[in-house]
Motif scaffolding. Sequence first.
Motif, mmCIF file in Angstrom:
data_model
loop_
_atom_site.group_PDB
_atom_site.id
_atom_site.type_symbol
_atom_site.label_atom_id
_atom_site.label_comp_id
_atom_site.label_asym_id
_atom_site.label_seq_id
_atom_site.Cartn_x
_atom_site.Cartn_y
_atom_site.Cartn_z
ATOM 1 N N SER A 1 -35.861 27.934 38.221
ATOM 2 C CA SER A 1 -35.846 29.062 39.159
ATOM 3 C C SER A 1 -35.080 28.694 40.420
ATOM 4 N N GLY A 2 -34.237 29.591 40.835
ATOM 5 C CA GLY A 2 -33.446 29.363 42.037
ATOM 6 C C GLY A 2 -32.180 28.572 41.806
ATOM 7 N N MET A 3 -32.047 27.920 40.652
ATOM 8 C CA MET A 3 -30.844 27.140 40.374
ATOM 9 C C MET A 3 -29.697 28.063 39.961
ATOM 10 N N PRO A 4 -28.444 27.698 40.281
ATOM 11 C CA PRO A 4 -27.315 28.472 39.763
ATOM 12 C C PRO A 4 -27.336 28.474 38.246
ATOM 13 N N ARG A 5 -26.867 29.562 37.642
ATOM 14 C CA ARG A 5 -26.911 29.660 36.176
ATOM 15 C C ARG A 5 -26.226 28.495 35.502
ATOM 16 N N ALA A 6 -25.127 28.031 36.097
ATOM 17 C CA ALA A 6 -24.389 26.916 35.495
ATOM 18 C C ALA A 6 -25.203 25.636 35.493
ATOM 19 N N GLN A 7 -26.208 25.537 36.387
ATOM 20 C CA GLN A 7 -27.021 24.334 36.486
ATOM 21 C C GLN A 7 -28.360 24.480 35.769
ATOM 22 N N ALA A 8 -28.640 25.658 35.236
ATOM 23 C CA ALA A 8 -29.954 25.891 34.637
ATOM 24 C C ALA A 8 -30.201 24.981 33.438
ATOM 25 N N GLY A 9 -29.174 24.789 32.622
ATOM 26 C CA GLY A 9 -29.337 23.922 31.457
ATOM 27 C C GLY A 9 -29.650 22.492 31.836
ATOM 28 N N VAL A 10 -28.970 21.991 32.877
ATOM 29 C CA VAL A 10 -29.215 20.622 33.333
ATOM 30 C C VAL A 10 -30.622 20.506 33.898
ATOM 31 N N ALA A 11 -31.041 21.508 34.684
ATOM 32 C CA ALA A 11 -32.387 21.490 35.248
ATOM 33 C C ALA A 11 -33.442 21.516 34.143
ATOM 34 N N ALA A 12 -33.225 22.345 33.118
ATOM 35 C CA ALA A 12 -34.159 22.405 31.995
ATOM 36 C C ALA A 12 -34.189 21.081 31.248
ATOM 37 N N ALA A 13 -33.043 20.417 31.127
ATOM 38 C CA ALA A 13 -32.994 19.125 30.438
ATOM 39 C C ALA A 13 -33.781 18.065 31.201
ATOM 40 N N VAL A 14 -33.701 18.101 32.537
ATOM 41 C CA VAL A 14 -34.486 17.160 33.337
ATOM 42 C C VAL A 14 -35.976 17.421 33.126
ATOM 43 N N ALA A 15 -36.373 18.699 33.072
ATOM 44 C CA ALA A 15 -37.777 19.035 32.824
ATOM 45 C C ALA A 15 -38.213 18.539 31.450
ATOM 46 N N SER A 16 -37.353 18.692 30.442
ATOM 47 C CA SER A 16 -37.680 18.208 29.094
ATOM 48 C C SER A 16 -37.794 16.689 29.072
ATOM 49 N N THR A 17 -36.897 16.021 29.780
ATOM 50 C CA THR A 17 -36.962 14.563 29.866
ATOM 51 C C THR A 17 -38.256 14.128 30.534
ATOM 52 N N SER A 18 -38.662 14.848 31.574
ATOM 53 C CA SER A 18 -39.905 14.516 32.265
ATOM 54 C C SER A 18 -41.107 14.682 31.348
ATOM 55 N N ARG A 19 -41.080 15.706 30.510
ATOM 56 C CA ARG A 19 -42.163 15.886 29.533
ATOM 57 C C ARG A 19 -42.276 14.665 28.618
ATOM 58 N N GLN A 20 -41.136 14.246 28.062
ATOM 59 C CA GLN A 20 -41.170 13.134 27.119
ATOM 60 C C GLN A 20 -41.523 11.823 27.805
ATOM 61 N N LEU A 21 -41.038 11.641 29.038
ATOM 62 C CA LEU A 21 -41.430 10.446 29.790
ATOM 63 C C LEU A 21 -42.934 10.454 30.020
ATOM 64 N N GLY A 22 -43.478 11.615 30.368
ATOM 65 C CA GLY A 22 -44.921 11.710 30.541
ATOM 66 C C GLY A 22 -45.670 11.396 29.258
ATOM 67 N N ALA A 23 -45.187 11.923 28.127
ATOM 68 C CA ALA A 23 -45.834 11.643 26.847
ATOM 69 C C ALA A 23 -45.810 10.154 26.538
ATOM 70 N N THR A 24 -44.692 9.497 26.853
ATOM 71 C CA THR A 24 -44.584 8.062 26.624
ATOM 72 C C THR A 24 -45.563 7.292 27.498
ATOM 73 N N LEU A 25 -45.585 7.628 28.776
ATOM 74 C CA LEU A 25 -46.449 6.905 29.713
ATOM 75 C C LEU A 25 -47.925 7.162 29.434
ATOM 76 N N GLY A 26 -48.266 8.381 29.002
ATOM 77 C CA GLY A 26 -49.664 8.681 28.712
ATOM 78 C C GLY A 26 -50.233 7.781 27.634
ATOM 79 N N VAL A 27 -49.493 7.633 26.535
ATOM 80 C CA VAL A 27 -49.945 6.752 25.453
ATOM 81 C C VAL A 27 -49.929 5.298 25.906
ATOM 82 N N ALA A 28 -48.869 4.906 26.631
ATOM 83 C CA ALA A 28 -48.750 3.517 27.066
ATOM 84 C C ALA A 28 -49.887 3.122 28.001
ATOM 85 N N VAL A 29 -50.163 3.959 28.993
ATOM 86 C CA VAL A 29 -51.169 3.602 30.007
ATOM 87 C C VAL A 29 -52.580 3.677 29.435
#
Length: 461
Positions: free
Chosen positions: A363-391
């Motif tokens: 939200s609020g990001m330029p349309r051209a940057q929306a895909g990159v922003a969504a990819a960062v959110a997806s990466t954060s999800r997977q990083l969280g999933a990794t850390l949850g099991v690890a910790v």
Amino acid sequence: MSLLLVSLDITVLNVALPAMGRELGGGVSGMQWALDAYTLVLAALLMVAGSTADRLGRRRVFMTGLVVFSLGSLLCSLAPSQEALVAFRVVQAVGGSMLNPVAMSIITNTFTEPAERARAIGVWGAVVGLSMASGPLVGGLLVGSVGWRAVFWINLPVGLAALLLTLRFVPESRAPRARRFDPVGQLLVAVLFGSLTYAIIEAPHAPAARVVPVACVAAAALIGLLWHEPRRAEPLIDLRFFRSAPFSGATVIAVCAFSALSGFLFLSTLHLQEVRGLDPLHAGLWMLPMAVPTFVLAPLAGRIVADRGPRVPLLVAGTAMAAAGIVFAGFPGAGDAALVTGYALFGVGFGMVNAPITNTAVSGMPRAQAGVAAAVASTSRQLGATLGVAVTGAVLAHGLGPSSQAQTQAQATAMASRPAWWIVAGCGLAVLAVGALTTGRRAEATAARTADLLDHDKVAA
């Protein structure tokens, strides 16, 4: 279907972990690596997979991902050892990294009106609830009747169907101007995620002389990433995004929420099968009170975000997830009613959190940057999933180390799990606090300023 493929694989595999551990060995850390080898590689490759799809064609990369993921699933079902299983999970992850970022890019560019996009993301996110409902049941049935290897077979027909539907319905598309590949940034991200996860998982039983240097490598990779990325014209991760309070909040919330999810599923599997002594099928049935509210509430959360913004869903999500962790941590010997309550609360929390994460990130990001922003959110999800099991796994392993000889394995596992359940509760509280701080008018103003900055720099370039 790609989201179903990836999320179903995770929920099915959790039910199969004890049986896999008994046949292949490896203990708690072996089960952790069976999960984290996948999410770790997925997190490291999501950003580059998205930019590759923009450059080479989204349908082409998406179909390649389906083929590689399905091949990895077949190899996992044939794994002769714990080490081979981990290696084949990496193959799965390489394919998985080409799926959901591309699907999300299609959604964010197809549904350009904010309210419409929020509803679409809510419907898309409901598939996670479907996987939670069907995954444990299907996994329990397959493990109990055929064996744990069968849980990987179900990916093959789903992958084939998705491949045929992609050929029929998805047109080829590319970004007008694809971002340049950032090999140094990609390497630093992979080193950071890999070394951090290794240090956490191996800390309870590996000598400090082996763990500490790896932790130092993780710190050095983080410093290198913070130094390198601002100096590139087209960085892998544009650190200016984090000037937006909603984007920063969505990133932190994604890490915390998916840490809670992966830790919750990991601990639940051990609690139901190792502590309560249930077979895989009955363990899967016990997860239904979590799956149903997730499935029902995910599209509702999307509509609430569209009409009223992300604040209410995030506050409800954080409160419910924290309460679920407290139920399991505070009442380890509680009866069936408390167990159902804990699962239902977590299902409510997770059902409400997924749509706000993605919608707030873009939200609020330029349309051209929306895909990159969504990819960062997806990466954060997977990083969280990794850390949850690890910790949570590391805390559990540490607690099992000095357990008394007078305790049964079930008693030892129950007592060692309590600190890990408090971590799940803490993740829920973090979702609540960050959601409250990074939503509202002031937060939206920072997103608008960030978007103006990005647009201005694009025009100047």
